[in-house]
Design an enzyme around this catalytic site. Structure first.
Site, PDB file in Angstrom:
ATOM      1  N   PHE A  10      -2.239  -5.758   1.621  1.00 50.26           N
ATOM      2  CA  PHE A  10      -1.713  -4.794   0.669  1.00 50.26           C
ATOM      3  C   PHE A  10      -0.355  -4.256   1.108  1.00 50.26           C
ATOM      4  O   PHE A  10      -0.172  -3.863   2.269  1.00 50.26           O
ATOM      5  CB  PHE A  10      -2.658  -3.592   0.539  1.00 50.26           C
ATOM      6  CG  PHE A  10      -3.926  -3.874  -0.212  1.00 50.26           C
ATOM      7  CD1 PHE A  10      -3.990  -3.672  -1.584  1.00 50.26           C
ATOM      8  CD2 PHE A  10      -5.055  -4.326   0.452  1.00 50.26           C
ATOM      9  CE1 PHE A  10      -5.169  -3.907  -2.287  1.00 50.26           C
ATOM     10  CE2 PHE A  10      -6.238  -4.565  -0.241  1.00 50.26           C
ATOM     11  CZ  PHE A  10      -6.302  -4.366  -1.606  1.00 50.26           C
ATOM     12  N   ASP A  11       0.570  -4.187   0.162  1.00 55.03           N
ATOM     13  CA  ASP A  11       1.762  -3.375   0.327  1.00 55.03           C
ATOM     14  C   ASP A  11       1.317  -1.909   0.305  1.00 55.03           C
ATOM     15  O   ASP A  11       0.197  -1.594  -0.112  1.00 55.03           O
ATOM     16  CB  ASP A  11       2.721  -3.685  -0.829  1.00 55.03           C
ATOM     17  CG  ASP A  11       3.995  -2.876  -0.785  1.00 55.03           C
ATOM     18  OD1 ASP A  11       4.544  -2.688   0.306  1.00 55.03           O
ATOM     19  OD2 ASP A  11       4.425  -2.415  -1.862  1.00 55.03           O
ATOM     20  N   LEU A  12       2.199  -0.997   0.732  1.00 48.02           N
ATOM     21  CA  LEU A  12       1.852   0.421   0.742  1.00 48.02           C
ATOM     22  C   LEU A  12       2.480   1.156  -0.448  1.00 48.02           C
ATOM     23  O   LEU A  12       1.792   1.565  -1.377  1.00 48.02           O
ATOM     24  CB  LEU A  12       2.288   1.057   2.065  1.00 48.02           C
ATOM     25  CG  LEU A  12       1.967   2.539   2.259  1.00 48.02           C
ATOM     26  CD1 LEU A  12       0.481   2.824   2.086  1.00 48.02           C
ATOM     27  CD2 LEU A  12       2.455   3.019   3.620  1.00 48.02           C
TER      28      LEU A  12
END
Length: 218
Positions: A10-12
């Site tokens: 996941f990106d943040l």
């Protein structure tokens, strides 16, 4: 339950959390130091990519000013901005459901790793993350491709793993494809459908619920 993916990276910003308030506040402060006051709505391109590259848009032939702006931004972000932030509705439940289904969730963000760790700890997301990979504050690991290579090394995926990158900007798609991962783009973040499909996103999800359906089909 059989899941289509064994590992989700996941990106943040724009994927797990709505970080725009703190980022844009810091960017405006840094640019104002140089007498620049562009409209806030013109600064959303700062969310996601490496910040030094974004500041260079305003100082294309003055790298020292770009670095000074980054330092001003980081001071604000460290003291206040990183927690001017919120977790998107449904994300905590999604991460818990992935864990329950035996799917490993990882963080792969171009945000400096110390900031990313503070944020996910503060919002209670850290227990769901098998790997936390971010950019270096002052080092060669700064873009999404470099971060994903680092994250993959930490994750040590076994043979037969089915990984997926999840992010909201074209950098996430391009970084994922550069290291051989498919990518799901999410539209509840800061990128548009045109941006994500133009970059070649393998999937596009318009909501957290749509993402959940992709990762954990009934």
């Amino acid at each position: 339950m059989t899941t289509p993916f064994t590992d989700c990276f996941f990106d943040l910003d724009g994927t797990l959390t709505d970080s725009a308030p703190g980022i844009l506040n810091g960017v405006q402060l840094a640019l104002a130091h140089f007498g620049l006051r562009p409209p806030r709505e013109n600064l959303t391109f700062f969310i996601g990519p490496p910040l030094l590259e974004s500041f260079a848009v305003y100082f294309p032939r003055e790298p020292e000013k770009a670095r000074t702006a980054l330092c001003i931004y980081r001071e604000y972000y460290r003291e206040r901005g990183m927690l001017e932030n919120s977790v998107y509705d449904g994300i905590s439940d999604l991460l818990a459901a992935l864990t329950a289904a035996g799917v490993r969730a990882h963080l792969a963000t171009a945000k400096p790793e110390p900031f990313a760790r503070t944020i996910v700890e503060h919002f209670g997301l850290l227990p769901y993350l098998a790997v936390l990979a971010g950019a270096e504050l002052d080092g060669p690991r700064h873009d999404k491709t470099d971060v994903l290579r680092y994250a993959l090394g930490l994750a040590a995926l076994p043979p037969g793993a089915r990984p997926l990158m999840i992010g909201d900007r074209h950098h996430d798609v391009e970084g994922a494809h550069a290291v051989g991962l498919p990518c799901a783009g999410v539209l509840y973040g800061y990128g548009s459908r045109e941006e994500l499909t133009g970059a070649g996103a393998d999937y596009v999800c318009d909501s957290v619920e749509a993402l959940r359906c992709l990762l954990l089909p009934a």
